[in-house]
Enzyme design. Structure first.
Site, PDB file in Angstrom:
ATOM      1  N   ASN A 367       0.868  -1.185  -0.189  1.00 50.29           N
ATOM      2  CA  ASN A 367      -0.004   0.210  -0.061  1.00 50.29           C
ATOM      3  C   ASN A 367       0.797   1.193   0.019  1.00 50.29           C
ATOM      4  O   ASN A 367       2.215   1.177   0.186  1.00 50.29           O
ATOM      5  CB  ASN A 367      -0.913  -0.021   1.383  1.00 50.29           C
ATOM      6  CG  ASN A 367      -0.197   0.197   2.480  1.00 50.29           C
ATOM      7  OD1 ASN A 367       0.959  -0.337   2.449  1.00 50.29           O
ATOM      8  ND2 ASN A 367      -0.771   0.985   3.134  1.00 50.29           N
ATOM      9  N   CYS A 369       1.849   3.429   2.141  1.00 54.95           N
ATOM     10  CA  CYS A 369       2.827   3.726   3.277  1.00 54.95           C
ATOM     11  C   CYS A 369       3.619   2.527   3.576  1.00 54.95           C
ATOM     12  O   CYS A 369       4.316   2.333   4.512  1.00 54.95           O
ATOM     13  CB  CYS A 369       2.069   4.140   4.527  1.00 54.95           C
ATOM     14  SG  CYS A 369       1.025   5.693   4.196  1.00 54.95           S
ATOM     15  N   GLU A 371       3.138  -0.438   4.710  1.00 52.66           N
ATOM     16  CA  GLU A 371       2.885  -1.403   5.763  1.00 52.66           C
ATOM     17  C   GLU A 371       2.116  -2.788   5.547  1.00 52.66           C
ATOM     18  O   GLU A 371       2.085  -3.688   6.045  1.00 52.66           O
ATOM     19  CB  GLU A 371       2.233  -0.641   7.002  1.00 52.66           C
ATOM     20  CG  GLU A 371       0.704  -0.384   6.930  1.00 52.66           C
ATOM     21  CD  GLU A 371       0.537   1.076   6.280  1.00 52.66           C
ATOM     22  OE1 GLU A 371      -0.430   1.549   6.559  1.00 52.66           O
ATOM     23  OE2 GLU A 371       1.447   1.391   5.764  1.00 52.66           O
TER      24      GLU A 371
END
Length: 948
Positions: A367, A369, A371
């Site tokens: 995704n 970011c 994570e």
């Protein structure tokens, strides 16, 4: 808090994805709540007015009066929730006006779905579950990710996931569908990532005989599309991740893409164009709506380590079409990241070694970011626990209550998949089959400080690892229990061996934690038991979820929970701003600091003195009574004592083995860090078993901080061995040179951040400033009185001979409200009223040579300098340029391209209070944002530049 019982008491038989009936249900016991009392009845409620203004022009961005919140909630969290999460048109009867309505809208939807799908043993258990979930949200124990608050219980599609991974193939139909799917995801308030490595490179031929465009060219279209969409209906900007494999033939072009664009931004901003996030001119620059990452293989990293060659492969045939020096390519990757913080790095070997479902496909992307990492065309809904809510008064971590809270949150998160809507059918199908969850936490940095642990210490890492292991162990244990109740995820049977292997890897990593104190030892003991039970129950039932945990940046929801620190990040600085009733803010020392000092054994009077020192200096260095060995406890991401970059990496490595996904974390680096430092971090990240990381070097996106170029004279006079002469000591006293009764003067009207005022400056007839008077605020107000007294003291100082440039060097860059945009073309942005006033005085009363040393120039001077340096473009208005000056003040040298600096009026170097020089201005309210993981977060209104 919850336990499974036989299905005898269950009203509904639930089915899993395979259609198998299961015979267990949840029996819920109370932990936080009291029988016969609703959680709402146990808090004090109050009504507040939420009025949010744009600090640049004073306009009202949002207004809703009379909203109802618990008295314990801060004004900041009230503003965030009211403006971001309350649904219904403002002013309409349908508009939510109370936190009760918001929580009920979400919780009742979850509970109703749980009852419908047979999660609870009895109706009474569903009521207890509702009360416990309500209490935890009401008291900021945890929060769901933002899409839940946006969508659940409304007429909108019930999109609950914040993180999506898409897939794109090497066809025009697939590429155009990629654009469409991203738009749908952004509209729902979420972010998406994908890997472009299937697309043929610009070095390969098409079947028609032409040359392929390559993935970078298609990134332009996707970037433009993302730039036109604000997530969640104008709540925040679109967030996306673009990944490319290191063996792709276009990898070098991809690596350098954003670095080249950043150079454009620098030149255009220095040319007076509005290049802030959301600025009218930023759309002329490409690739700004995505985070970029390179997916490196173990083969490539081994070649970097050995200094060997590495092959770039054709996308369709897999044949090597070019060989490159692995170290040279790795150097280019590090150099680009050093220049503009992109691209980040993802370690493919580590990621897929911890993959629970390899039989269903590889993990190729993440995704925005970084994570969430799992199958293509999948999604993950997130929730984060506030770790400070589990810290007892005696400084110990309440592992038992934490474990029970994890059980409730994981159960609720799994229930949400039963009723959730998804932007595309492939995403919905994959998510329902694999049921990926992402439980995580926030406030780790505050917890470590409060317990007397340095962020970069063995004790701090041990406690963080133990808590993370406990969270993931309990999550998987509950997932195994849910599998016995409503069935394992549909893809489990095919991936059972791999999933069991990964669970054993987590448990083995837990066994290797080296505890160092009472706190981490007690937590680790509970975690060990949780992993044992997770393995035992999972062996019988399988697991309900293909993954359980991630560590997200927790941007907006972190503010909702009044967290001091986001995600796994350390504290940004020891000083923060607190909003005041009626508007405005004040600078205070983080409240975690006194608690940490008490935990370290300091007495109340010592704590008070140390806090006063921090309030004055912004750091703990030389604080009275504070022992030097305790300095490290108060180290932050930025400031006088900043955490070493490798300290961030070591923390990530400590907790990564206990996370199903990965960690959204930025490794903060000082401005003087080298490319070699970036190489070392990226290399050690691979060695330490981290799945992905990104770096951020201070000021790497907008040039360097302002610095005077005047050199010191190192020459010395000849000395004599003769006896020293006796010199007469002459005492000089200042003499006040008063202004004549009639003197020349000028008056300047100004506006700074919406505050209007007047500057009156009087001069000596033979030139030279002799007095100033500043009119600001209403007559008789405190502000007006303070400015009168300040003006008098400056005027007297000038008349006693204190040079104007001395005052300017002291007062420029002072930072307090009001601040922001001005109406002066020579001073476009000011960090305070005093910053503006003394820059204006410098421009009016100092010669060019002295101003150049201070980095203060007129618009025309900046235009001429840049036009001369870059050629043409004489009509541009440069916002700031520093001219290097050698030891002779009268002699100036032309700056090279490397010497171009951010100067004078746009000097947004907010390092002192922990923000970064190039953090963007918020698109919603115009205030300065701060880092939150690999994204940015606005503490004024809660907007984020990324997910959660």
């Amino acid at each position: 808090m919850t336990e499974t019982v036989s299905g005898a008491g269950k009203k509904t038989a639930a089915r899993n994805g395979s259609g198998d009936k299961r015979g267990a249900a949840l029996k819920v016991r109370r932990v936080y709540t009291t029988e016969g009392k609703h959680p709402y009845d146990e808090v004090t409620w109050e009504h507040r007015d939420v009025v949010m203004t744009n600090w640049r022009d004073g306009t009202v961005n949002f207004e809703q009066r009379g909203v109802e919140f618990p008295a314990s909630w801060s004004l900041n969290s009230t503003n965030i929730v009211t403006s971001k999460y309350f649904r219904g048109a403002v002013g309409s009867p349908q508009r939510e006006t109370s936190l009760r309505q918001l929580i009920d809208r979400v919780v009742k939807t979850y509970v109703a779905a749980g009852v419908k799908h047979g999660y609870f043993a009895t109706e009474a258990d569903s009521v207890v579950f509702e009360h416990e979930l309500t209490y935890m949200l009401l008291h900021q124990v945890f929060s769901f990710n933002s899409p839940v608050w946006f969508n659940v219980g409304t007429s909108s599609p019930q999109q609950v996931s914040a993180c999506f991974i898409l897939a794109v193939d090497d066809t025009m139909e697939s590429i155009l569908n990629w654009y469409r799917e991203e738009g749908l995801i952004f509209k729902g308030g979420s972010g998406a990532g994908l890997n472009l490595s299937r697309i043929r490179s610009s070095k390969e031929l098409l079947s028609s005989g032409g040359t392929a465009s390559g993935p970078v060219s298609f990134m332009r279209g996707a970037d433009a599309s993302a730039g036109t969409i604000k997530s969640g209906g104008a709540t925040r900007r679109a967030a996306k991740m673009v990944v490319l494999d290191v063996d792709h033939p276009d990898v070098e072009e991809f690596i350098e893409t954003k670095a080249r664009e950043e150079e454009k931004i620098r030149v255009l901003r220095d040319g007076g164009f509005d290049m802030d996030l959301g600025g009218k001119d930023i759309v002329s620059v490409q690739y700004q709506n995505a985070n970029n990452s390179i997916r490196v293989s173990d083969e490539f990293m081994n070649a970097v380590e050995s200094g060997g060659q590495f092959g770039l492969r054709a996308r369709q045939t897999g044949e090597v079409i070019e060989k490159v020096d692995a170290k040279d390519l790795f150097r280019k990757l590090a150099k680009a990241a050093w220049e503009c913080a992109d691209p980040g790095i993802q370690y493919d070997g580590t990621i897929n070694d911890w993959h629970t479902c390899p039989e269903s496909g590889r993990i190729t992307a993440s995704n925005p970011c970084s994570e969430y990492m799992h199958l293509d065309n999948s999604s993950c809904n997130l929730a984060s626990l506030n770790l400070m809510k589990f810290l007892r008064e005696d400084g110990t971590f309440d592992a038992g209550t934490f474990a029970q809270a994890v059980e409730v949150v994981i159960t609720a998160m799994d229930i949400s998949i039963c009723f959730a809507d998804f932007p595309t059918e492939p995403i919905g199908d994959t998510t329902r089959k694999f049921r990926q969850l992402g439980i995580g936490y926030a406030n780790l940095g505050a917890l470590l400080m409060a317990t007397g642990h340095a962020y970069d210490s063995e004790g701090g890492r041990s406690l963080a690892a133990s808590i993370t292991s406990l969270m993931n162990g309990v999550a998987y244990r509950r997932s195994a229990e849910l599998a016995g109740m409503v069935g394992a995820y549909e893809g489990y049977a095919r991936n059972a061996d791999a999933h069991k292997r990964v669970i054993r890897k987590h448990a083995a990593a837990n066994d290797s934690i080296r505890t160092l104190g009472v706190n981490d030892g007690a937590v680790h003991k509970v975690a060990t038991r949780a992993w044992q039970e997770a393995i035992e129950i999972g062996a019988r039932n399988g697991w309900r979820n293909a993954q359980a945990s991630v560590l997200a940046p927790t941007g907006t929801i972190g503010l909702m929970m009044d967290c001091d620190t986001t995600g796994i990040e350390p504290d940004l600085a020891l000083i923060k701003f607190k909003k005041l009733v009626g508007g405005g803010s004040m600078q205070i020392v983080n409240q975690t600091v006194p608690r940490a000092l008490s935990a370290l054994g300091y007495q109340d009077e010592q704590v008070e003195a140390i806090v006063e020192h921090i309030a004055e200096h912004g750091n703990v260095v030389d604080a009275p009574s504070l022992r030097p060995e305790h300095y490290e406890v108060f180290d932050c991401a930025m400031g006088e004592r900043s955490i070493a970059p490798m300290g961030h990496v070591r923390m990530m490595a400590a907790v990564q083995p206990f996370i199903s996904g990965a960690i959204s974390k930025t490794v903060n680096m000082p401005e003087n860090a080298t490319i070699e430092d970036v190489e070392e971090i990226y290399f050690q990240g691979w060695k330490m078993g981290i799945k992905a990381l990104a770096i951020y070097r201070d000021n790497c996106k907008v040039g360097q901080p302002l610095s005077a170029g005047k050199g010191a004279n190192t020459g010395g006079e000849a000395t004599s061995s003769a006896a020293p002469k006796v010199e007469t000591v002459v005492e000089y006293r200042p003499v006040r040179k008063r202004l004549p009764k009639k003197r020349p003067s000028q008056t300047v009207s100004f506006t700074v951040g919406g505050a209007e005022g007047y500057l009156h400056a009087g001069s000596y007839p033979d030139d030279g400033l002799g007095e100033i008077f500043v009119k600001l605020g209403k007559q008789g107000s405190t502000l007006a009185g303070v400015m009168d007294a300040f003006s008098m003291s400056i005027s007297v100082g000038l008349q006693y001979g204190i040079p104007l440039e001395f005052y300017i060097s002291k007062f420029q860059n002072l930072r307090f409200e009001p601040a922001g945009m001005t109406d002066d073309p020579d001073v476009r942005i000011a960090t305070s009223v005093l910053d503006y006033l003394f820059r204006r005085l410098a421009l009016d009363y100092l010669p060019y040579e002295k101003r150049s040393q201070l980095g203060i120039f007129t618009a025309d001077e900046r235009t001429a300098t840049v036009a001369n340096e870059y050629g043409g473009g004489a009509d541009v208005d440069i916002v700031g340029l520093q001219t290097s000056v050698d030891a002779s003040p009268a002699k100036e040298t032309k700056p090279s391209k490397q010497d171009v600096r951010v100067g004078s009026s746009t000097e947004l170097l907010e390092l002192h209070l922990g923000t970064t020089a190039d953090a963007p201005l918020c698109m919603t309210c115009g205030t300065k944002m701060r880092p939150a993981g690999s994204c940015y977060l606005c503490e004024g209104c809660g907007s984020t530049s990324g997910c959660s």
